[in-house]
Design an enzyme around this catalytic site. Structure first.
Site, short mmCIF file in Angstrom:
data_model
loop_
_atom_site.label_atom_id
_atom_site.label_comp_id
_atom_site.label_asym_id
_atom_site.label_seq_id
_atom_site.Cartn_x
_atom_site.Cartn_y
_atom_site.Cartn_z
N HIS A 208 -4.16 -14.56 0.77
CA HIS A 208 -4.09 -13.16 0.32
C HIS A 208 -2.76 -12.97 -0.38
O HIS A 208 -1.76 -13.60 -0.07
CB HIS A 208 -4.19 -12.25 1.55
CG HIS A 208 -3.89 -10.83 1.25
ND1 HIS A 208 -2.73 -10.21 1.63
CD2 HIS A 208 -4.60 -9.92 0.55
CE1 HIS A 208 -2.73 -8.96 1.21
NE2 HIS A 208 -3.85 -8.76 0.56
N HIS B 76 0.84 -1.21 0.00
CA HIS B 76 0.00 0.00 0.00
C HIS B 76 0.86 1.25 0.00
O HIS B 76 0.35 2.37 -0.15
CB HIS B 76 -0.91 0.01 1.24
CG HIS B 76 -2.02 -1.01 1.16
ND1 HIS B 76 -2.09 -2.10 2.01
CD2 HIS B 76 -3.05 -1.13 0.31
CE1 HIS B 76 -3.16 -2.83 1.70
NE2 HIS B 76 -3.76 -2.27 0.67
N GLU C 136 -7.77 -12.26 5.55
CA GLU C 136 -6.42 -11.70 5.37
C GLU C 136 -5.92 -10.99 6.62
O GLU C 136 -4.72 -10.89 6.84
CB GLU C 136 -6.36 -10.78 4.16
CG GLU C 136 -7.01 -9.44 4.30
CD GLU C 136 -7.04 -8.67 3.00
OE1 GLU C 136 -7.71 -9.11 2.05
OE2 GLU C 136 -6.35 -7.64 2.93
N GLU D 251 -15.80 -9.99 -0.43
CA GLU D 251 -14.63 -10.25 0.43
C GLU D 251 -14.50 -9.24 1.55
O GLU D 251 -14.65 -8.05 1.34
CB GLU D 251 -13.35 -10.23 -0.40
CG GLU D 251 -12.08 -10.43 0.42
CD GLU D 251 -10.86 -10.63 -0.43
OE1 GLU D 251 -10.99 -11.25 -1.51
OE2 GLU D 251 -9.79 -10.15 -0.05
N ARG E 88 -6.43 6.12 1.57
CA ARG E 88 -6.15 5.27 2.74
C ARG E 88 -4.81 5.68 3.38
O ARG E 88 -4.59 5.49 4.58
CB ARG E 88 -6.14 3.81 2.33
CG ARG E 88 -7.52 3.29 1.92
CD ARG E 88 -7.56 1.80 1.80
NE ARG E 88 -6.91 1.30 0.60
CZ ARG E 88 -6.97 0.01 0.21
NH1 ARG E 88 -7.62 -0.87 0.94
NH2 ARG E 88 -6.37 -0.40 -0.90
N ASP F 136 -13.68 -6.54 -3.15
CA ASP F 136 -12.93 -6.53 -1.90
C ASP F 136 -13.43 -5.34 -1.09
O ASP F 136 -13.28 -4.19 -1.53
CB ASP F 136 -11.43 -6.39 -2.17
CG ASP F 136 -10.63 -6.62 -0.90
OD1 ASP F 136 -9.80 -7.53 -0.87
OD2 ASP F 136 -10.88 -5.89 0.09
#
Ligand SMILES: C[C@H](O)[C@H](O)[C@@H](O)[C@@H](O)C(=O)O
Ligand code: MG
Length: 394
Positions: A318, A22, A268, A240, A48, A214
């Site tokens: 994952h 990320h 995950e 998910e 995020r 997701d």
């Protein structure tokens, strides 16, 4: 035949992509208005990174044997994980045989149980465990998947995670998992936007290509239920990580609510055999998705996978690059793997943990032949051109 003992354990931090995938630059799909539990705060809705999804960075664990052979692994953990590895975990490895991975895992887990059990501490334990398996493979000159029982099929097939399932189909992947962009705080208008995006992708990908969402822990049972029912018209294959990983009861309810044929998946952000036992025995989901760099490593994933197999559940780890490939190829209840599309579009297939792993295999036509995994250990080398920092020693 005894192997050289472990001499040194070292922990480093690295920034910029890689295992902490990320941690990307501006304009990347993976940081573009993706729904999260923080989306209830408008100031944290667009990005995020704004609330710290990339605050940790990558943990690199190096384990050096007496003969100079080095095993390594990368996972998410950064500087705090380095502290745990150097100041707490290293004592259970140095002077020991690398074949003692069961006892080492047991001592790492139970010595940190009073402050660990999930999250960062288990990430650190996972990083050490993966580096240990890499060292074992390099000392024995065999790939990790050979030590896990060998391949049960000739190739790995992948679904792709990213904002462009239409490109994933072009690249030969078996499906495309999209990030969900709007959460409950954006109301029914946001839900309709989600459905419009799914309808658009279904039109572009045709009727049979797998499409998944997701939801990264962003929803509640009611919203997830309404979303799943509306998504049925567009053949959503699975929903998910729709709700909080702690809400086992909510997953139990969601699994009862979703339309017949739609799968509920999660895991995950779950850790250890005990966490996955809850998901399995409470019938929370159809597929569990442990991250081998976050759930406890290979040593623990072996236990988690056996438990899932006994429950007749699939284990689709994952996205964790070579660390999951060497596992998935050896298990019948892991029929495919995830490929995280790390190109900013994503409009190209690039190495998942770039730039950290030299020799990282990249799927061709959405597949990897087992021969791509045939180098010792996890078959990759650490890119020592990248800036690594060792914040602690012991
Ligand atoms: C795409 C998702 O929002 C996450 O970024 C992704 O890392 C994870 O949830 C996944 O399943 O790949
Ligand atoms: Mg996910």
């Amino acid at each position: 035949m005894s192997l050289p003992k472990i001499k040194h354990v070292r922990a480093f931090t690295v920034r910029g992509g890689g295992a902490d995938y990320h941690d990307q630059g501006e304009g990347h799909w993976i940081d573009n208005h993706i729904a999260t539990p923080m989306s209830r705060y408008p100031e944290y809705r667009q990005s995020r990174q704004s609330f710290g999804i990339n605050v940790l960075g990558t943990l690199v664990v190096e384990i050096e044997a007496e003969d100079g052979t080095i095993g390594f692994a990368v996972t998410t953990g950064g500087e705090p994980a380095c502290f745990i590895v150097e100041k707490h975990l290293a004592r259970f490895l140095e002077g020991r045989s690398p074949t003692d991975y069961e006892k080492i895992w047991d001592q790492m887990y139970f010595s940190t149980q009073y402050y660990g059990r999930k999250g960062l501490v288990i990430n650190a334990i996972s990083g050490v465990d993966l580096a240990l398996w890499d060292l074992l493979g390099k000392l024995r000159q065999e790939p990790v998947y050979h030590m896990l029982g060998g391949a049960v099929r000739d190739e790995l097939q992948f679904y792709a995670t990213g904002a462009r399932p239409d490109k994933a189909k072009e690249f030969g992947f078996i499906g495309g998992k999209m990030p969900l962009h709007h959460g409950p705080a954006e109301g029914v208008e946001g839900l309709h936007k989600n459905i419009a995006e799914l309808a658009d992708m279904r039109a572009k990908c045709g009727d049979d290509f797998w499409l998944m969402w997701d939801c990264w822990m962003a929803l509640d049972v009611d919203y997830a239920t309404r979303l799943a029912i509306a998504a049925q018209d567009y053949g959503l294959k699975w929903i998910e990580e729709a709700i909080s990983p702690d809400d086992y009861w909510g997953y139990q309810q969601l699994k009862r609510n979703v339309p017949k044929g739609m799968l509920v998946t999660t895991g995950e952000h779950e850790a250890t055999r005990w966490g996955f036992r809850m998901l399995l025995e409470m019938d929370c989901c159809d597929i569990i998705q442990p991250d081998v760099g976050w759930c406890g490593g290979v040593t623990e994933l072996l236990k988690i996978s056996a438990l899932a197999d006994a429950h007749g559940k699939m284990v689709v780890p994952h996205g964790s690059s070579v660390y999951s490939y060497h596992f998935v190829i050896t298990r019948h209840n892991s029929p495919f793997a995830e490929y995280l599309m790390m190109h900013p579009g994503p409009t190209e297939v690039v190495p998942m943990f770039h730039p950290q792993l030299i020799g990282e295999p990249v799927p061709q036509d959405g597949r990897l032949k087992v021969s791509a995994l045939d180098a010792p250990g996890f078959g990759v080398e650490l890119n020592r051109e990248i800036a690594m920092h060792r914040p602690y020693t012991h």
